[in-house]
Motif scaffolding. Structure first.
Motif, PDB file in Angstrom:
ATOM      1  N   THR A 147       0.771  -1.077   0.194  1.00 31.07           N
ATOM      2  CA  THR A 147       0.017   0.072   0.197  1.00 31.07           C
ATOM      3  C   THR A 147       0.908   1.115  -0.105  1.00 31.07           C
ATOM      4  OG1 THR A 147      -1.295  -1.377   1.384  1.00 31.07           O
ATOM      5  CG2 THR A 147      -2.235   0.683   1.102  1.00 31.07           C
ATOM      6  N   SER A 148       1.942   1.288   0.841  1.00 34.65           N
ATOM      7  CA  SER A 148       2.809   2.549   0.951  1.00 34.65           C
ATOM      8  C   SER A 148       3.419   2.692  -0.251  1.00 34.65           C
ATOM      9  CB  SER A 148       3.846   2.460   2.095  1.00 34.65           C
ATOM     10  OG  SER A 148       4.425   1.151   2.151  1.00 34.65           O
ATOM     11  N   GLY A 149       4.065   1.591  -0.896  1.00 33.02           N
ATOM     12  CA  GLY A 149       4.998   1.600  -2.062  1.00 33.02           C
ATOM     13  C   GLY A 149       4.082   1.926  -3.533  1.00 33.02           C
ATOM     14  N   HIS A 150       2.972   1.300  -3.599  1.00 35.70           N
ATOM     15  CA  HIS A 150       2.241   1.413  -4.790  1.00 35.70           C
ATOM     16  C   HIS A 150       0.882   2.457  -4.633  1.00 35.70           C
ATOM     17  CE1 HIS A 150       3.845  -1.325  -7.691  1.00 35.70           C
ATOM     18  NE2 HIS A 150       3.687  -2.538  -6.989  1.00 35.70           N
ATOM     19  N   ALA A 151       0.157   2.050  -3.604  1.00 37.35           N
ATOM     20  CA  ALA A 151      -0.911   2.927  -3.505  1.00 37.35           C
ATOM     21  C   ALA A 151      -0.520   4.402  -3.094  1.00 37.35           C
ATOM     22  CB  ALA A 151      -2.053   2.521  -2.545  1.00 37.35           C
ATOM     23  N   ILE A 152       0.255   4.585  -2.316  1.00 30.84           N
ATOM     24  CA  ILE A 152       0.668   6.055  -2.055  1.00 30.84           C
ATOM     25  C   ILE A 152       1.634   6.600  -2.845  1.00 30.84           C
ATOM     26  CG2 ILE A 152       1.363   7.466   0.018  1.00 30.84           C
ATOM     27  CD1 ILE A 152      -1.280   6.200   0.624  1.00 30.84           C
ATOM     28  N   THR A 153       3.071   6.169  -2.647  1.00 34.51           N
ATOM     29  CA  THR A 153       4.139   6.430  -3.473  1.00 34.51           C
ATOM     30  C   THR A 153       3.833   6.388  -5.107  1.00 34.51           C
ATOM     31  OG1 THR A 153       5.763   5.937  -1.642  1.00 34.51           O
ATOM     32  CG2 THR A 153       6.762   6.510  -3.657  1.00 34.51           C
ATOM     33  N   GLY A 154       3.413   4.986  -5.449  1.00 32.45           N
ATOM     34  CA  GLY A 154       3.352   4.792  -6.835  1.00 32.45           C
ATOM     35  C   GLY A 154       2.474   5.700  -7.735  1.00 32.45           C
ATOM     36  N   LEU A 155       1.129   5.801  -6.741  1.00 34.25           N
ATOM     37  CA  LEU A 155       0.136   6.576  -7.542  1.00 34.25           C
ATOM     38  C   LEU A 155       0.568   7.987  -7.654  1.00 34.25           C
ATOM     39  CD1 LEU A 155      -3.124   5.083  -6.346  1.00 34.25           C
ATOM     40  CD2 LEU A 155      -2.111   4.537  -8.758  1.00 34.25           C
ATOM     41  N   SER A 156       0.998   8.565  -6.324  1.00 34.45           N
ATOM     42  CA  SER A 156       1.538   9.892  -6.533  1.00 34.45           C
ATOM     43  C   SER A 156       2.762  10.170  -7.466  1.00 34.45           C
ATOM     44  CB  SER A 156       2.136  10.310  -4.951  1.00 34.45           C
ATOM     45  OG  SER A 156       1.276  10.005  -4.036  1.00 34.45           O
ATOM     46  N   ASN A 157       3.297   9.050  -7.764  1.00 37.54           N
ATOM     47  CA  ASN A 157       4.568   9.473  -8.986  1.00 37.54           C
ATOM     48  C   ASN A 157       3.913   9.140 -10.282  1.00 37.54           C
ATOM     49  OD1 ASN A 157       6.980  10.266  -9.743  1.00 37.54           O
ATOM     50  ND2 ASN A 157       7.765   7.867  -9.494  1.00 37.54           N
ATOM     51  N   LEU A 158       2.301   8.873 -10.471  1.00 33.49           N
ATOM     52  CA  LEU A 158       1.813   8.601 -11.676  1.00 33.49           C
ATOM     53  C   LEU A 158       2.316   7.242 -12.453  1.00 33.49           C
ATOM     54  CD1 LEU A 158       1.645  12.269 -12.872  1.00 33.49           C
ATOM     55  CD2 LEU A 158      -0.394  10.750 -11.550  1.00 33.49           C
ATOM     56  N   GLN A 159       2.797   6.242 -11.484  1.00 36.96           N
ATOM     57  CA  GLN A 159       3.211   5.060 -12.340  1.00 36.96           C
ATOM     58  C   GLN A 159       1.960   4.138 -12.664  1.00 36.96           C
ATOM     59  OE1 GLN A 159       6.774   4.143 -12.283  1.00 36.96           O
ATOM     60  NE2 GLN A 159       6.709   6.421 -12.154  1.00 36.96           N
ATOM     61  N   TRP A 160       2.046   3.761 -13.933  1.00 36.70           N
ATOM     62  CA  TRP A 160       1.034   2.857 -14.375  1.00 36.70           C
ATOM     63  C   TRP A 160       1.122   1.529 -13.489  1.00 36.70           C
ATOM     64  CZ3 TRP A 160      -3.179   3.867 -16.541  1.00 36.70           C
ATOM     65  CH2 TRP A 160      -3.312   5.041 -17.723  1.00 36.70           C
ATOM     66  N   PRO A 161       2.386   0.753 -13.438  1.00 30.37           N
ATOM     67  CA  PRO A 161       2.432  -0.514 -12.627  1.00 30.37           C
ATOM     68  C   PRO A 161       1.757  -0.284 -11.243  1.00 30.37           C
ATOM     69  CG  PRO A 161       4.575   0.084 -13.540  1.00 30.37           C
ATOM     70  CD  PRO A 161       3.546   1.475 -13.886  1.00 30.37           C
ATOM     71  N   SER A 162       1.660   0.791 -10.580  1.00 30.38           N
ATOM     72  CA  SER A 162       1.085   1.136  -9.462  1.00 30.38           C
ATOM     73  C   SER A 162      -0.344   1.049  -9.628  1.00 30.38           C
ATOM     74  CB  SER A 162       1.521   2.296  -8.711  1.00 30.38           C
ATOM     75  OG  SER A 162       2.978   2.312  -8.457  1.00 30.38           O
ATOM     76  N   LEU A 163      -0.891   1.441 -10.570  1.00 34.41           N
ATOM     77  CA  LEU A 163      -2.523   1.829 -10.812  1.00 34.41           C
ATOM     78  C   LEU A 163      -2.843   0.072 -10.678  1.00 34.41           C
ATOM     79  CD1 LEU A 163      -5.110   3.378 -10.813  1.00 34.41           C
ATOM     80  CD2 LEU A 163      -4.744   3.530 -13.256  1.00 34.41           C
ATOM     81  N   ILE A 164      -2.160  -0.586 -11.647  1.00 35.00           N
ATOM     82  CA  ILE A 164      -2.621  -2.023 -12.106  1.00 35.00           C
ATOM     83  C   ILE A 164      -2.701  -2.714 -10.798  1.00 35.00           C
ATOM     84  CG2 ILE A 164      -2.088  -3.835 -13.083  1.00 35.00           C
ATOM     85  CD1 ILE A 164      -0.945  -2.037 -15.674  1.00 35.00           C
ATOM     86  N   ALA A 165      -1.435  -2.358  -9.843  1.00 34.11           N
ATOM     87  CA  ALA A 165      -1.350  -3.307  -8.586  1.00 34.11           C
ATOM     88  C   ALA A 165      -2.324  -2.964  -7.649  1.00 34.11           C
ATOM     89  CB  ALA A 165       0.135  -2.943  -7.970  1.00 34.11           C
ATOM     90  N   VAL A 166      -2.807  -1.606  -7.595  1.00 28.48           N
ATOM     91  CA  VAL A 166      -3.844  -1.050  -6.852  1.00 28.48           C
ATOM     92  C   VAL A 166      -5.254  -1.869  -7.215  1.00 28.48           C
ATOM     93  CG1 VAL A 166      -5.085   0.783  -5.841  1.00 28.48           C
ATOM     94  CG2 VAL A 166      -2.763   0.912  -6.024  1.00 28.48           C
ATOM     95  N   ILE A 167      -5.403  -1.789  -8.577  1.00 26.26           N
ATOM     96  CA  ILE A 167      -6.556  -2.601  -9.171  1.00 26.26           C
ATOM     97  C   ILE A 167      -6.559  -4.199  -8.505  1.00 26.26           C
ATOM     98  CG2 ILE A 167      -7.707  -3.479 -11.010  1.00 26.26           C
ATOM     99  CD1 ILE A 167      -6.779  -0.672 -12.325  1.00 26.26           C
ATOM    100  N   GLY A 168      -5.336  -4.646  -8.627  1.00 23.83           N
ATOM    101  CA  GLY A 168      -5.262  -5.982  -8.195  1.00 23.83           C
ATOM    102  C   GLY A 168      -5.394  -6.146  -6.877  1.00 23.83           C
ATOM    103  N   PHE A 169      -4.982  -5.219  -5.956  1.00 20.44           N
ATOM    104  CA  PHE A 169      -5.268  -5.271  -4.306  1.00 20.44           C
ATOM    105  C   PHE A 169      -6.723  -5.366  -4.173  1.00 20.44           C
ATOM    106  CE2 PHE A 169      -1.397  -2.096  -3.334  1.00 20.44           C
ATOM    107  CZ  PHE A 169      -0.569  -3.113  -3.481  1.00 20.44           C
ATOM    108  N   PHE A 170      -7.682  -4.412  -4.994  1.00 23.24           N
ATOM    109  CA  PHE A 170      -9.068  -4.557  -4.670  1.00 23.24           C
ATOM    110  C   PHE A 170      -9.711  -5.515  -5.250  1.00 23.24           C
ATOM    111  CE2 PHE A 170     -10.878  -1.033  -2.560  1.00 23.24           C
ATOM    112  CZ  PHE A 170      -9.556  -0.223  -2.326  1.00 23.24           C
ATOM    113  N   ILE A 171      -9.381  -6.214  -6.398  1.00 21.01           N
ATOM    114  CA  ILE A 171      -9.979  -7.556  -6.776  1.00 21.01           C
ATOM    115  C   ILE A 171      -9.720  -8.575  -5.574  1.00 21.01           C
ATOM    116  CG2 ILE A 171      -9.529  -9.399  -8.606  1.00 21.01           C
ATOM    117  CD1 ILE A 171      -8.516  -7.410 -10.436  1.00 21.01           C
TER     118      ILE A 171
END
Lengths: 185, 137
Positions: A147-171
Motif C-alpha cells: 500500500t505504501s509503495g504502490h497506492a501512496i508513492t506509486g500513484l503519487s508518482n503517476l506510475q501505471w504499474p502501481s495503478l494496476i497493482a492497486v486494482i489487483g489489491f481491490f480484486i
C-alpha cells in the motif's frame, strides 16, 4: 490539544500526514515503501545463499528497518498514551454484515475474536493468521510493493504499474471479503 | 545518530496509522464493503497531496538533506505482476486487515497475534524470491 490528539483523527488530517511522511522520506534520500523490509529480513537471515533475489547488500536497507522499529513504538505509544478509550465508530451496516458472519464488533481496533492470543493455539486461527501473512508477503513482493509503495508513492508518482497493482489489491480484497469470508468464517 | 531520524519518522508513521484507524481490521472491512468513505478519504487525500508535491519536487529539482537531487525511481514495467501479485496481496489484506506497515503498528498496539502474520509474510516473501523466475511478470 492532547484531547484533540487522543480522539480519532479525521481522514483528511490522516491522509495529509501520510503524504508528509512520504515527502519526508524523499528529503531523507529514501523512497517510502514498507514491504521491502520483509525482503531485507530474509536477506539478513542468509536467504541470499538460497535465492539470488535475496543476494544484495541488505545493510543498505537498515534505514527501513529502523523505520519499522519506529512504527512498533508508534503503535505502542498510540495505544497507551494517545487513546481516549472511546469505541471505534464503525458503520452500522458493517457491524451487521460481520454479525451475520459470526464476528461480533467489540469496539476495539481489531476483533479479539480473531486476533486474541488464543488464536495462535487453535488450528483455524493459526492457519488464518499464518495464511493471511503468507498472502500479503508473497503478493506484495510479486506485485513489487504494498500500500505504501504502490497506492501512496506509486500513484503519487503517476506510475501505471502501481495503478494496476492497486486494482489487483481491490480484486483480491473484494474476492476475499465477499466470496471467501462466508466460507472461512 | 544518522539512523535516529528514521526511527522518529517510523514512530510518527505508527501514530498516524493508529490515529487514522487505518490499521483496523474493521476499517478495512468497511472499505471492502463500500460502507464508509473513511479509508478512501485517507488514501485519496494522501495521493492528491502526493501528486502535487512530487510535481514540484521534480519541477524545481529539489535536493535531499545530503544535497543530492531527489530522484523517485520508476516502478518496474509489466501488468501481470500487478494483477496476479496485487490480487494475492489484496486477499491477505482483507483477511488480516493489515498491509505490511500496519502489521508492525498492530504489534506495538499490543496485538501479539500479529507476530504470526509477520512470520507468514516473511515466509511468503521468501517463497516469492525462490519461485520468482517461474512466475509470469
Amino acid at each position: 490539544m492532547l484531547e484533540l490528539i487522543q480522539a480519532p483523527w479525521p481522514w483528511y488530517v490522516s491522509g495529509a500526514l501520510i503524504s508528509l511522511i512520504m515527502i519526508l522520506m524523499f528529503f531523507f534520500g529514501k523512497t517510502f515503501g514498507f514491504s521491502s523490509n520483509f525482503r531485507t529480513l530474509c536477506a539478513a537471515c542468509g536467504a541470499g545463499k538460497k535465492a539470488k533475489f535475496f543476494d544484495f547488500d541488505w545493510k543498505s536497507q537498515q534505514w527501513n528497518l529502523l523505520f519499522l522499529i519506529g512504527s512498533v513504538i508508534g503503535g505502542y505509544l498510540s495505544a497507551n498514551y494517545l487513546n481516549n478509550g472511546q469505541p471505534l465508530q464503525l458503520a452500522e451496516s458493517t457491524v451487521a454484515d460481520l454479525k451475520s458472519l459470526g464476528i461480533t464488533f467489540d469496539g476495539q481496533m481489531n476483533p479479539l475474536q480473531l486476533f486474541g492470543i488464543e488464536n495462535l493455539f487453535n488450528l483455524k486461527g493459526f492457519l488464518t493468521l499464518l495464511g493471511g501473512g503468507l498472502l500479503v508477503g508473497f503478493g506484495s513482493r510479486y506485485a513489487g510493493g504494498c500500500t505504501s509503495g504502490h497506492a501512496i508513492t506509486g500513484l503519487s508518482n503517476l506510475q501505471w504499474p502501481s495503478l494496476i497493482a492497486v486494482i489487483g489489491f481491490f480484486i483480491g480484497g473484494l474476492a476475499m471479503t465477499h466470496l471467501f469470508f462466508p466460507l472461512i468464517f | 545518530m544518522k539512523g535516529l531520524k528514521f526511527i522518529i519518522a517510523g514512530i510518527f508513521f505508527g501514530i498516524v496509522m493508529s490515529k487514522s484507524e487505518a490499521i483496523s481490521w474493521y476499517r478495512i472491512q468497511e472499505m471492502f464493503r463500500f460502507q464508509s468513505f473513511h479509508m478512501y478519504g485517507i488514501i485519496g487525500t494522501a495521493v492528491a497531496i502526493g501528486v502535487i508535491s512530487i510535481f514540484f519536487i521534480k519541477k524545481y529539482q529539489l535536493k535531499d538533506i545530503e544535497g543530492k537531487v531527489i530522484v523517485i525511481p520508476d516502478k518496474e514495467k509489466g501488468w501481470k505482476k500487478g494483477i496476479f501479485g496485487g490480487t494475492i496481496f489484496g486477499m491477505g489484506w482483507a483477511l488480516t486487515g493489515a498491509c505490511p506497515g500496519p502489521m508492525f503498528v498492530n504489534l506495538g498496539q499490543g496485538y501479539l497475534a500479529f507476530l504470526l502474520i509477520i512470520v507468514g509474510a516473511t515466509i511468503g516473501t521468501y517463497a516469492y524470491g525462490v519461485f520468482k523466475d517461474k512466475l509470469p511478470h
